[in-house]
Motif scaffolding. Sequence first.
Motif, PDB file in Angstrom:
ATOM      1  N   ILE A   5      38.628 -59.486  33.667  1.00  0.00           N
ATOM      2  CA  ILE A   5      39.725 -60.441  33.515  1.00  0.00           C
ATOM      3  C   ILE A   5      39.176 -61.854  33.271  1.00  0.00           C
ATOM      4  O   ILE A   5      39.727 -62.628  32.477  1.00  0.00           O
ATOM      5  N   SER A   6      38.049 -62.146  33.923  1.00  0.00           N
ATOM      6  CA  SER A   6      37.435 -63.473  33.725  1.00  0.00           C
ATOM      7  C   SER A   6      36.959 -63.625  32.277  1.00  0.00           C
ATOM      8  O   SER A   6      37.089 -64.701  31.683  1.00  0.00           O
ATOM      9  N   LEU A  50      45.581 -56.303  39.524  1.00  0.00           N
ATOM     10  CA  LEU A  50      44.271 -56.426  40.181  1.00  0.00           C
ATOM     11  C   LEU A  50      44.336 -56.205  41.691  1.00  0.00           C
ATOM     12  O   LEU A  50      45.192 -56.757  42.370  1.00  0.00           O
ATOM     13  N   LYS A  51      43.428 -55.412  42.185  1.00  0.00           N
ATOM     14  CA  LYS A  51      43.361 -55.165  43.634  1.00  0.00           C
ATOM     15  C   LYS A  51      41.928 -55.442  44.102  1.00  0.00           C
ATOM     16  O   LYS A  51      40.966 -55.183  43.376  1.00  0.00           O
ATOM     17  N   ASN A  52      41.822 -55.953  45.306  1.00  0.00           N
ATOM     18  CA  ASN A  52      40.499 -56.163  45.892  1.00  0.00           C
ATOM     19  C   ASN A  52      40.013 -54.881  46.566  1.00  0.00           C
ATOM     20  O   ASN A  52      40.818 -54.075  47.041  1.00  0.00           O
ATOM     21  N   GLU A  53      38.697 -54.765  46.586  1.00  0.00           N
ATOM     22  CA  GLU A  53      38.114 -53.603  47.265  1.00  0.00           C
ATOM     23  C   GLU A  53      37.475 -54.111  48.567  1.00  0.00           C
ATOM     24  O   GLU A  53      36.421 -54.738  48.543  1.00  0.00           O
ATOM     25  N   ILE A  54      38.197 -53.906  49.655  1.00  0.00           N
ATOM     26  CA  ILE A  54      37.716 -54.419  50.943  1.00  0.00           C
ATOM     27  C   ILE A  54      37.189 -53.266  51.792  1.00  0.00           C
ATOM     28  O   ILE A  54      37.903 -52.290  52.024  1.00  0.00           O
ATOM     29  N   SER A  55      35.937 -53.377  52.208  1.00  0.00           N
ATOM     30  CA  SER A  55      35.381 -52.311  53.044  1.00  0.00           C
ATOM     31  C   SER A  55      34.582 -52.906  54.198  1.00  0.00           C
ATOM     32  O   SER A  55      34.073 -54.016  54.104  1.00  0.00           O
ATOM     33  N   VAL A  56      34.533 -52.157  55.260  1.00  0.00           N
ATOM     34  CA  VAL A  56      33.780 -52.600  56.447  1.00  0.00           C
ATOM     35  C   VAL A  56      32.411 -51.915  56.422  1.00  0.00           C
ATOM     36  O   VAL A  56      32.326 -50.700  56.216  1.00  0.00           O
ATOM     37  N   ILE A  57      31.377 -52.701  56.564  1.00  0.00           N
ATOM     38  CA  ILE A  57      30.008 -52.172  56.509  1.00  0.00           C
ATOM     39  C   ILE A  57      29.784 -51.213  57.687  1.00  0.00           C
ATOM     40  O   ILE A  57      30.119 -51.538  58.827  1.00  0.00           O
ATOM     41  N   PHE A  61      26.443 -54.128  64.428  1.00  0.00           N
ATOM     42  CA  PHE A  61      25.718 -55.401  64.538  1.00  0.00           C
ATOM     43  C   PHE A  61      25.490 -55.812  65.999  1.00  0.00           C
ATOM     44  O   PHE A  61      24.929 -56.858  66.260  1.00  0.00           O
ATOM     45  N   SER A  62      25.936 -54.967  66.923  1.00  0.00           N
ATOM     46  CA  SER A  62      25.694 -55.299  68.333  1.00  0.00           C
ATOM     47  C   SER A  62      24.285 -54.867  68.743  1.00  0.00           C
ATOM     48  O   SER A  62      23.828 -55.181  69.829  1.00  0.00           O
ATOM     49  N   LYS A  63      23.628 -54.129  67.874  1.00  0.00           N
ATOM     50  CA  LYS A  63      22.277 -53.648  68.225  1.00  0.00           C
ATOM     51  C   LYS A  63      21.226 -54.279  67.319  1.00  0.00           C
ATOM     52  O   LYS A  63      21.480 -54.523  66.158  1.00  0.00           O
TER      53      LYS A  63
ATOM     54  N   LEU B 162      37.934 -58.250  43.502  1.00  0.00           N
ATOM     55  CA  LEU B 162      36.755 -58.694  44.258  1.00  0.00           C
ATOM     56  C   LEU B 162      36.261 -57.566  45.167  1.00  0.00           C
ATOM     57  O   LEU B 162      37.058 -56.769  45.661  1.00  0.00           O
ATOM     58  N   VAL B 164      34.797 -56.959  48.652  1.00  0.00           N
ATOM     59  CA  VAL B 164      34.669 -57.660  49.941  1.00  0.00           C
ATOM     60  C   VAL B 164      33.991 -56.720  50.940  1.00  0.00           C
ATOM     61  O   VAL B 164      34.489 -55.627  51.217  1.00  0.00           O
ATOM     62  N   THR B 166      32.781 -56.380  54.697  1.00  0.00           N
ATOM     63  CA  THR B 166      32.998 -57.022  55.996  1.00  0.00           C
ATOM     64  C   THR B 166      32.001 -56.513  57.029  1.00  0.00           C
ATOM     65  O   THR B 166      31.862 -55.300  57.209  1.00  0.00           O
ATOM     66  N   GLN B 179      25.215 -61.157  67.169  1.00  0.00           N
ATOM     67  CA  GLN B 179      25.815 -60.226  66.200  1.00  0.00           C
ATOM     68  C   GLN B 179      26.036 -60.922  64.854  1.00  0.00           C
ATOM     69  O   GLN B 179      25.762 -60.356  63.796  1.00  0.00           O
TER      70      GLN B 179
END
Lengths: 63, 371
Positions: A5-6, A50-57, A61-63, B162, B164, B166, B179
Amino acid sequence: MAKTISDKIDDLKTGVEWFYSDDFKLEDASAKYKAMTELAKEIEKDLAELKNEISVIDKDFSK
Amino acid sequence: MENNPQQVYTVSDFQAVCNQILETAFTGVVIEGEVASFKINQGKYVFFDLKDEQTSVGCFMMAFALRFPIEDGMRVRVRAVPKLTNWGKFSLTIQAIVPAGEGSIKKSLELLKKKLTAEGLFDVAKKRPLPDKITAIGVISSTQAAGYADFCKILNERWGGLKVLTAHCQVQGMVAADQIIRALNYFNEHGKVDVIAVIRGGGSADDLAVFNDEALVRAIAASKIPVVTGIGHEVDESLCDLAADVVASTPSNVAQILTRDRREVAKNIRDDVKRINNLLKDKIDEITEMNRTELKRVLQEIVRKIDVVCADVASQRKILEQLNPECVLERGYALVRGDLAVGNDVDIVLSKKEVKVKVIAVKERKNGKNN
């Protein structure tokens, strides 16, 4: 490769600038204007879809 | 005593068992109190007493674990392991320490701000602009936090396409800073994002204290990837904000800074098309007007040339008229026809009459004049 799109927005910007440039020719203007109108419609459609792709890694991160 | 089946310990064993029991019973116990007799020995070892109105406990920690400037009289919260020392003294081995209460947090923040400012950590010249084209964002936040939900909502409303990623972290409490640092390191090591956003919604000074953690502030300043912070509300300013490349007032504002508004883009596109449509009309009008003006000019030139020709013809006609013998006769001259010899008859033509006469004398004229 399909344009992003850009890329399309950049193309539109370049197209619009042509109308203000020294390269402007009236005989080409009508076709260019039609192409810009089509491109603008395409961008608006893309923008709406357009939709964003949001994911949690997957990492703790506590360790 | 000999008949007693009860176990007998050596002093060292007894101390070891006590410590084992203490560690099991109070794993990472959190205690709040006031700091007294604070001192750092050899730049490595930190000693102080943690007290309240009735009781005081000796504390020990390594200097590198000290993440906030601490002074006597400050209220702090510690995570510690209770221990019986080799000298039989009860003490706390501190794992983490944070200021507690508004006054202490403020005092600690001021001290750390002064120190880090002197080091140039907050220099404006070090701030990097965000990339022009952002395709991937690394977010550090708690996925359960309202601030994160606000960020995602605004981001999705404004723009799309985009990626993203997290990193779910705690964003308050004593473990939060480590953390967040690990998440920052993760993004910097993997390098898959254009910008890192550190997000946390509003909260009390205690809740937001983690964002004044020295190690975290340094990690943000050292990040290879530009960092934008959106911590708390507009009135909240943390040291992480000062170290970041870009500061947003809220998590929603982070989304606003990182993205364009698709509605605004669509409007601009429509305006662009409208503008070139008007421009095209103007150009056509301009060329039409130019043609009209040119035609008018050509027409005027033709008329002018006709006028010139007409004037010339009139002038020639006038000359011709003057050369007409009738005109000469009109002016009083006469035309003589016949042989001008004495005794001959000749005809004299006048403007209105013709006369027949006889020649009675002929004499020469000298230089066209009478002798």
